[in-house]
Design a protein around this motif. Structure first.
Motif, mmCIF file in Angstrom:
data_model
loop_
_atom_site.group_PDB
_atom_site.id
_atom_site.type_symbol
_atom_site.label_atom_id
_atom_site.label_comp_id
_atom_site.label_asym_id
_atom_site.label_seq_id
_atom_site.Cartn_x
_atom_site.Cartn_y
_atom_site.Cartn_z
ATOM 1 N N ALA A 160 0.855 -1.183 0.119
ATOM 2 C CA ALA A 160 -0.099 0.005 0.019
ATOM 3 C C ALA A 160 0.875 1.213 -0.146
ATOM 4 O O ALA A 160 0.547 2.165 -0.680
ATOM 5 C CB ALA A 160 -0.869 -0.156 1.091
ATOM 6 N N LEU A 161 2.051 1.128 0.997
ATOM 7 C CA LEU A 161 2.871 2.256 1.041
ATOM 8 C C LEU A 161 3.637 2.586 -0.363
ATOM 9 O O LEU A 161 3.625 3.676 -0.853
ATOM 10 C CB LEU A 161 3.811 1.988 1.957
ATOM 11 C CG LEU A 161 4.867 3.109 2.067
ATOM 12 C CD1 LEU A 161 4.046 4.427 2.659
ATOM 13 C CD2 LEU A 161 6.010 2.940 3.209
ATOM 14 N N SER A 164 2.304 1.660 -3.644
ATOM 15 C CA SER A 164 1.298 2.354 -4.332
ATOM 16 C C SER A 164 1.093 3.744 -3.945
ATOM 17 O O SER A 164 0.806 4.547 -5.029
ATOM 18 C CB SER A 164 0.072 1.475 -4.073
ATOM 19 O OG SER A 164 0.111 -0.005 -4.308
ATOM 20 N N GLU A 165 0.897 3.969 -2.851
ATOM 21 C CA GLU A 165 0.854 5.690 -2.573
ATOM 22 C C GLU A 165 2.166 6.076 -3.038
ATOM 23 O O GLU A 165 1.831 7.437 -3.358
ATOM 24 C CB GLU A 165 0.908 5.828 -0.864
ATOM 25 C CG GLU A 165 0.380 6.974 -0.538
ATOM 26 C CD GLU A 165 0.323 7.195 1.032
ATOM 27 O OE1 GLU A 165 0.083 8.475 1.636
ATOM 28 O OE2 GLU A 165 0.152 6.102 1.686
ATOM 29 N N ALA A 220 1.722 6.754 -6.660
ATOM 30 C CA ALA A 220 0.743 8.023 -6.754
ATOM 31 C C ALA A 220 1.170 9.229 -6.478
ATOM 32 O O ALA A 220 1.002 10.201 -7.211
ATOM 33 C CB ALA A 220 -0.509 7.465 -6.131
ATOM 34 N N LEU A 221 2.124 9.251 -5.280
ATOM 35 C CA LEU A 221 2.723 10.707 -5.075
ATOM 36 C C LEU A 221 3.639 11.268 -5.986
ATOM 37 O O LEU A 221 3.718 12.322 -6.472
ATOM 38 C CB LEU A 221 3.234 10.617 -3.781
ATOM 39 C CG LEU A 221 2.304 10.507 -2.726
ATOM 40 C CD1 LEU A 221 3.299 10.266 -1.348
ATOM 41 C CD2 LEU A 221 1.447 11.840 -2.276
#
Length: 281
Positions: free
Chosen positions: A130-131, A133-134, A137-138
């Motif tokens: 999840a990190l 992926s985040e 995205a960032l």
């Protein structure tokens, strides 16, 4: 080793609450070639007879890899008990057992869970995913923002160029207006100075004419003249030349004489001339 009839494969949709690895393993053991893997007598455990064939022929059909060691570690994470055994033909294999993994009893599979350590590791892995992926995205957002900032910089540069051009035009216009205004002021000043010079020249000329007339006639003591019922006190003037009485052409007086001034006029001059003529008679 005992050969068992092949069982119907379990459906993932019908057992949504059971881990997919457990369902896949149950299907493998229930439908696999007995020479590779099979249930042991009593159905409380299963045997892996040929690890190499299991890895190359069976595992890829259920998982995204073909590694027996990875399959073995997953069984260990779900608390399966492993034993190493040797078969009569000299082949070494493994026996796996779990209280909830029983032949013909798929309903018991729901009792099988990963160990706390495995759960923690999986949760940590999910958190990392999840990190990641985040972070991706960032990074995408940052890339988009960088493009926007670059576009804004170009626009700002264009606006600065336009502002500089407009400022230059405005300064030129202001200088032109100031120059025109200064020119108008100078012209007005010159016109005013010229007008004053003309007025002063006229006044000086009039004063010179009066002084010339005063030089022509010299005053003598005033004499009272009776004209009817009135008596006037007049000044007797002696002409500058007795032979040319009151001949202005011979006096070299600038012509024409001023018609009217504040101190003397033509009428008063002729009146004085006539009085002087009468006196001589």
């Amino acid at each position: 080793m005992i050969n068992h009839p092949r069982k119907t494969r379990l459906s993932r949709k019908d057992h949504a609450n059971i881990p997919s690895f457990i369902i896949n393993t149950f299907n493998i053991v229930s439908s696999c070639d007995p020479a590779i893997c099979q249930w042991e007598r009593g159905g409380t455990s299963f045997l892996v007879i040929d690890k190499n064939r299991l890895a190359s022929e069976v595992i890829p059909n259920y998982f995204k890899h073909n590694q027996y060691n990875s399959f073995m570690r997953s069984l260990n994470s779900y608390r399966f008990k492993k034993e190493q055994i040797s078969f009569p033909d000299g082949v070494t294999g493994h026996r796996y057992s779990h209280p909830g993994f029983i032949e013909g009893q798929p309903d018991l599979l729901v009792s099988i869970h990963e160990s706390a350590k495995r759960d923690s590791a999986r949760s940590e892995f999910k958190g990392k995913r999840a990190l990641v992926s985040e972070i991706k995205a960032l990074k995408l957002d940052i890339s988009t923002l960088e493009g926007t900032v670059e576009s804004l910089r170009d626009e700002l540069s264009s606006l600065r160029s336009q502002l500089k051009s407009r400022t230059s035009e405005t300064e030129h216009h202001v200088c032109t207006v100031r120059s025109d205004k200064r020119k108008a002021e100078i012209e007005a000043t010159l016109f005013e100075a010229t007008s004053c010079d003309n007025t002063e020249s006229s006044s000086v000329k009039e004063m010179d004419d009066h002084l010339l007339i005063d030089e022509v006639f010299t005053e003598r003591p005033s004499k009272r003249v009776n004209t009817g019922n009135q008596s006037h006190m007049m000044h007797e003037s002696i002409p500058a030349n007795q032979n040319d009485k009151y001949n202005f052409d011979l006096l070299d007086i600038p012509k024409p004489l001023p018609l009217v001034t504040q101190s003397i006029s033509i009428d008063s001059i002729f009146a004085r001339v006539m009085l002087n003529q009468n006196d001589q008679k």
